[in-house]
Design a protein around this motif. Structure first.
Motif, mmCIF file in Angstrom:
data_model
loop_
_atom_site.group_PDB
_atom_site.id
_atom_site.type_symbol
_atom_site.label_atom_id
_atom_site.label_comp_id
_atom_site.label_asym_id
_atom_site.label_seq_id
_atom_site.Cartn_x
_atom_site.Cartn_y
_atom_site.Cartn_z
ATOM 1 N N HIS A 2 -45.465 -9.904 -80.608
ATOM 2 C CA HIS A 2 -46.197 -11.066 -80.127
ATOM 3 C C HIS A 2 -47.555 -10.644 -79.548
ATOM 4 O O HIS A 2 -47.644 -9.657 -78.825
ATOM 5 C CB HIS A 2 -45.356 -11.776 -79.059
ATOM 6 C CG HIS A 2 -45.894 -13.105 -78.671
ATOM 7 N ND1 HIS A 2 -46.809 -13.256 -77.647
ATOM 8 C CD2 HIS A 2 -45.661 -14.337 -79.168
ATOM 9 C CE1 HIS A 2 -47.110 -14.535 -77.530
ATOM 10 N NE2 HIS A 2 -46.423 -15.214 -78.434
ATOM 11 N N ALA A 3 -48.582 -11.382 -79.877
ATOM 12 C CA ALA A 3 -49.946 -11.041 -79.456
ATOM 13 C C ALA A 3 -50.075 -10.926 -77.942
ATOM 14 O O ALA A 3 -50.784 -10.045 -77.433
ATOM 15 C CB ALA A 3 -50.931 -12.081 -79.994
ATOM 16 N N ALA A 4 -49.402 -11.790 -77.206
ATOM 17 C CA ALA A 4 -49.490 -11.731 -75.741
ATOM 18 C C ALA A 4 -48.916 -10.420 -75.205
ATOM 19 O O ALA A 4 -49.390 -9.905 -74.188
ATOM 20 C CB ALA A 4 -48.773 -12.925 -75.119
ATOM 21 N N SER A 5 -47.919 -9.862 -75.874
ATOM 22 C CA SER A 5 -47.348 -8.573 -75.462
ATOM 23 C C SER A 5 -48.356 -7.457 -75.660
ATOM 24 O O SER A 5 -48.452 -6.537 -74.839
ATOM 25 C CB SER A 5 -46.080 -8.266 -76.259
ATOM 26 O OG SER A 5 -45.108 -9.244 -76.027
ATOM 27 N N VAL A 6 -49.100 -7.524 -76.746
ATOM 28 C CA VAL A 6 -50.130 -6.521 -77.023
ATOM 29 C C VAL A 6 -51.223 -6.593 -75.960
ATOM 30 O O VAL A 6 -51.662 -5.565 -75.432
ATOM 31 C CB VAL A 6 -50.719 -6.712 -78.442
ATOM 32 C CG1 VAL A 6 -51.879 -5.754 -78.687
ATOM 33 C CG2 VAL A 6 -49.635 -6.541 -79.498
ATOM 34 N N ILE A 7 -51.643 -7.804 -75.614
ATOM 35 C CA ILE A 7 -52.662 -7.981 -74.585
ATOM 36 C C ILE A 7 -52.154 -7.473 -73.237
ATOM 37 O O ILE A 7 -52.879 -6.792 -72.501
ATOM 38 C CB ILE A 7 -53.114 -9.447 -74.484
ATOM 39 C CG1 ILE A 7 -53.922 -9.819 -75.732
ATOM 40 C CG2 ILE A 7 -53.952 -9.695 -73.228
ATOM 41 C CD1 ILE A 7 -54.289 -11.277 -75.836
ATOM 42 N N ALA A 8 -50.912 -7.784 -72.903
ATOM 43 C CA ALA A 8 -50.355 -7.329 -71.620
ATOM 44 C C ALA A 8 -50.335 -5.808 -71.543
ATOM 45 O O ALA A 8 -50.660 -5.226 -70.500
ATOM 46 C CB ALA A 8 -48.948 -7.895 -71.437
ATOM 47 N N LEU A 9 -49.971 -5.154 -72.633
ATOM 48 C CA LEU A 9 -49.943 -3.692 -72.663
ATOM 49 C C LEU A 9 -51.345 -3.111 -72.476
ATOM 50 O O LEU A 9 -51.565 -2.230 -71.641
ATOM 51 C CB LEU A 9 -49.332 -3.207 -73.980
ATOM 52 C CG LEU A 9 -49.304 -1.703 -74.198
ATOM 53 C CD1 LEU A 9 -48.409 -1.033 -73.152
ATOM 54 C CD2 LEU A 9 -48.823 -1.404 -75.609
#
Length: 90
Positions: A2-9
């Protein structure tokens, strides 16, 4: 992934870097801008991130991060954020 997971990382890696790179008198930071370009995804396996300080000023820092799929080394996302350095009031 999920894109939001990539941003959070990527934002977390940049944030940890900012905390250990605070200029004298800085006590914390807040993200004032972020941007991410998604170039792929990871359907299985782990991901890795590397964040680098691009600008380390007295009032702001700019960080670039690259998120990759560990199995292939393929770039998943390019990320950039600007952090505002916080100082005690008074």
């Amino acid at each position: 992934m999920h894109a939001a997971s990539v941003i959070a990382l990527a934002d977390s890696a940049s944030g940890y870097g900012c905390m250990i790179s605070l200029p004298e008198g800085g006590t914390s930071f807040t993200t004032i801008e972020l941007k991410s370009n998604f170039l792929g995804t990871a359907r299985e396996g782990g991901v890795a991130v590397e964040a680098k300080l691009v600008h380390g000023g007295k009032t702001t820092q700019v960080w670039d991060a690259v998120v990759t799929a560990e199995a292939t080394g393929k770039t998943i996302a390019l990320f950039r954020c600007t952090q505002m350095i916080l100082r005690p009031k008074g």
